[in-house]
Design an enzyme around this catalytic site. Structure first.
Site: not given
Length: 758
Positions: A302-305
């Site tokens: 996943s990307d950040y958060d």
């Protein structure tokens, strides 16, 4: 149905994987990533012994608070401090750390991981986008070199330095094809063309990973962001994406396939939604397309958060629901949110997530660590002596200067204003970037230090025979006027023989989260340019930028215009080399400069219309154009020139191309100028009649040739039959038989021919 259209419908069908990977290199997709191969007995044994909490830990990636870098790249989410992080590592709740730097801290973290119950090593990652400690040009600038070999060499050098600093993995390259210059992350990719993006995706993956990922200098590559991320509405970062499946396949997937085919074992899901379903929760995108159609066997992060952001998207009810959607869609690793740690055990216990899906993700992560050699040597790439020996070396700085020089694009040079003599001229360097170091590197410069950079004034002064004939004046700030600034700049211009005008974007005006409504020059700098131009002195504009700009007034009309991008620490030396003719300008635009911001999105390979405007009258009534502008660019993709000129002759194109053949296009190139120079020769095609509308033209081959004055050479451009394929009206990749236009150009010269595909 006409006979020709029927024949096209029955054209040569080509497998999607082969087309996406890129014709002659299609066989690379047969070399599936290591993570897709049979899991080792060691990995099977580890999975059998792991608790669900330990499995969730292996699928969790966190910002490295043990060895943080000075730059802040993301919003602060769930800070914990170094001591708490080390405790989580010892408890088996962390599988990887990112955006930390330095061997000493990495060894401390790895020792903590080896003291966990199962002793599974950490992997250390970072956003090394265009350099680690030594900052190279932004990727968009490097793309202007149109040289995959150069990009591979640069990536290899960056990998050697980054791995010496305790990194195993980079979240690069960005392979998002970018057609809207309002979007800030244009700076991080290779521009608007599919072929160039494919070529540089593969080259950068090869360079980053090296010949063997298990070597201490191997750096795992991550083509990102999957997929269609750059097609956000209005060029707005993180906004919605909607497109046809055919557009996705023809434009946005091929660079990913090229990167995976070159051996990349990881990818990152896009922040955005796709067709109304956020990528992080989009099983069709991350499983059916990524793994089914592209055959990807590596790790999807996943990307950040981004998994927690599914709640804000409105598709997840709460954190547990967001974690469920992400893992079932195909996200193997959760970055920074901690959702997998907190919620996967409960989701598995309740039956909402099958254990088999968790095990599949864990197996991919462990196989990635095995591919990096971490089970054999957990402390690979964590040697203090190597860190000192391979950081900021003379060799890497020399290469950074070469890449910077090759990235510069000369867009205009009226009356041979450039190159400048090194003596006998009074030169005024005017503009906010003349003596500026803070904005040399641009976005995502990771562990670079601005004080190491060579500013324009220093680079120019070093090549002048008489530095006393050189004056530097800011004239304005980047966004605001300076008291008396324009008056001082005008006085400096009047006292000079030539003005170098250093204007453009600040480093924080491009990159992630830096979309712009207007891609014009800041008002204070435009006013400065107008005032300097009024002095009548010849002006050389030195643009600093991370995207194509909509130039206006005195900037647009300057007699000489250079794209100098964000070139990194060697900026001043590289620009001076070009200005004084030490090196020839060889860069070409990887993105089109529009006439106005309102034309965005725009690309040279846009599809045709039923009412095209004639070239002789681009604003003809009732034809395709804006009311106040024609449908063309100020400087289209591929624009650029050197200090000499080239002519073309004797274009030879075979009349027919069979399905098992490569079109061999030959043309004679002559250096018709007085200086040695490098010709950039390019071949574009257009499919005249197809089952779906086609681009008005599209680059299919390019080459470079260096010629002495008067020298003539035959250049061959090879176009494989598969490069003629399209996603047909029935959704299948095929080459439809029929006539194709072909153009071959070099330095403003262009010849036209045609051929038939069968």
């Amino acid at each position: 149905m006409t006979q020709k259209r029927a024949a096209r419908g029955a054209g040569t069908r080509i497998g999607r994987r082969a087309l996406l990977a890129g014709s002659a290199q299609a066989a690379l997709l047969g070399m599936l990533p290591v993570a897709a191969r049979a899991a080792s007995a060691q990995i099977d044994d580890l999975i059998a012994r792991m608790t669900i909490a330990e499995k969730a830990g292996q699928l969790s990636c966190f910002n490295d608070e043990i060895r943080p870098v000075g730059a802040v790249f993301n919003p602060v989410v769930d800070p914990r401090g170094a001591d708490a992080m080390l405790a989580d590592i010892r408890a088996g709740r962390v599988g990887m750390l990112f955006n930390g730097y330095g061997v000493a801290g990495a060894r401390q973290a790895q020792q903590a991981a080896l003291r966990s119950r199962l002793g599974i090593p950490l992997v250390f990652a970072a956003d090394v986008i265009h350099g680690c400690r030594t900052i190279f040009p932004i990727p968009l600038a490097e793309a202007a070199a149109f040289d995959p070999d150069l990009s591979e060499r640069a990536a290899r050098a960056v990998a050697e330095e980054a791995s010496a600093g305790g990194l195993h993995w980079t979240f690069a390259p960005v392979v998002d094809v970018a057609r809207d210059q309002r979007w800030g992350r244009v700076a991080e990719g290779a521009g608007e063309d599919v072929l160039l993006n494919r070529q540089l995706a593969a080259a950068r993956v090869r360079g980053l990973q090296g010949p063997d990922l298990r070597r201490p200098d191997g750096l795992l590559a991550t083509p990102k962001h999957f997929a269609g991320y750059s097609a956000v509405r209005g060029g707005m970062e993180y906004a919605a994406v909607d497109m046809s499946v055919a557009e996705l396949r023809e434009t946005y997937l091929p660079p990913f396939a090229a990167g995976f085919g070159a051996g990349a074992l990881a990818t990152i899901a896009s922040f955005t939604d796709f067709g109304g379903i956020p990528a992080t929760a989009n099983r069709w995108l991350l499983t059916d397309m990524l793994r089914g159609e592209l055959g990807f066997g590596g790790v999807c992060v996943s990307d950040y958060d981004a998994d927690r952001e599914l709640i804000a998207h409105g598709v997840a009810a709460d954190e547990a629901d967001a974690a469920r959607l992400a893992i079932l869609a195909g996200v193997d690793v959760s970055m920074q949110s901690g959702l997998y740690n907190r919620h996967l055990p409960g989701l598995v216990a309740s039956g909402r997530v099958p254990m088999a899906r968790v095990d599949e993700a864990v197996r991919r992560v462990l196989a990635l660590k095995d591919a990096l050699g971490l089970f054999d040597d957990p402390f690979r790439s964590l040697d203090a002596a190597t860190e000192k020996k391979r950081t900021a070396t003379p060799a890497i700085r020399t290469l950074a200067r070469e890449v910077a020089t090759r990235s510069i694009v000369l867009l205009r040079n009226r009356e041979g204003l450039l190159p400048l003599p090194r003596k006998g001229r009074r030169i005024a360097l005017i503009g906010p970037f003349g003596a500026d170091r803070a904005n040399l590197n641009g976005p995502w410069s990771f562990a670079g230090d601005a004080k190491d950079g060579i500013d324009l004034a220093s680079g120019i002064r070093a090549l002048l025979a008489d530095p006393a004939a050189f004056v530097v004046e800011a004239g304005s700030g980047i966004h605001e006027p300076l008291p008396g600034g324009i008056a001082r700049a005008v006085a400096a211009a009047k006292a000079a023989d030539v003005v170098l005008l250093a204007i453009g974007e600040a480093g924080d005006m491009s990159g992630e989260g830096n979309s712009r409504v207007e891609i014009t020059m800041p008002a204070a700098q435009q006013a400065l340019a107008e005032a300097v131009a009024m002095t009548g002195r010849p002006v050389v504009v030195l643009l600093r930028h991370g995207r194509a700009l909509a130039l206006e007034g005195a900037v647009r009309d300057a007699p000489a215009l250079l794209c100098t991008w964000f070139l990194g620490e060697q900026t001043g030396a590289a620009v001076a080399d070009i200005l004084f003719g030490v090196r020839e300008p060889t860069g070409r635009l990887p993105v089109s400069f529009p006439l106005a911001t309102g034309q965005q999105p725009w690309s040279y390979d846009r599809r045709g219309t039923g009412r095209p405007a004639p070239d002789a009258d681009p604003v003809a009534p009732g034809r395709s154009h804006w009311r106040d502008a024609p449908d063309r660019a100020l400087f289209p993709f591929g624009s650029g020139q050197g200090y000499t000129r080239f002519t073309l002759a004797d274009l030879q194109v075979p009349p027919r191309l069979a399905s098992d053949e490569v079109l061999q296009v030959r043309v004679a190139v002559t250096n018709a100028g007085a200086r040695r120079g490098e010709a950039f020769v390019r071949a574009d095609i257009h499919d005249r009649v197809a089952s779906r509308t086609r681009p008005v033209r599209q680059m299919k081959a390019h080459a470079r040739v260096t010629l002495d004055p008067g020298e003539r050479r035959i250049v061959t451009l090879a176009i494989p039959h598969a490069e003629l394929a399209l996603v047909a009206a029935d959704g299948q990749w095929r080459v439809e038989p029929g006539a194709f236009d072909l153009w071959v150009g070099a330095g403003g010269e262009e010849l036209h021919s045609q051929f038939d595909a069968v």
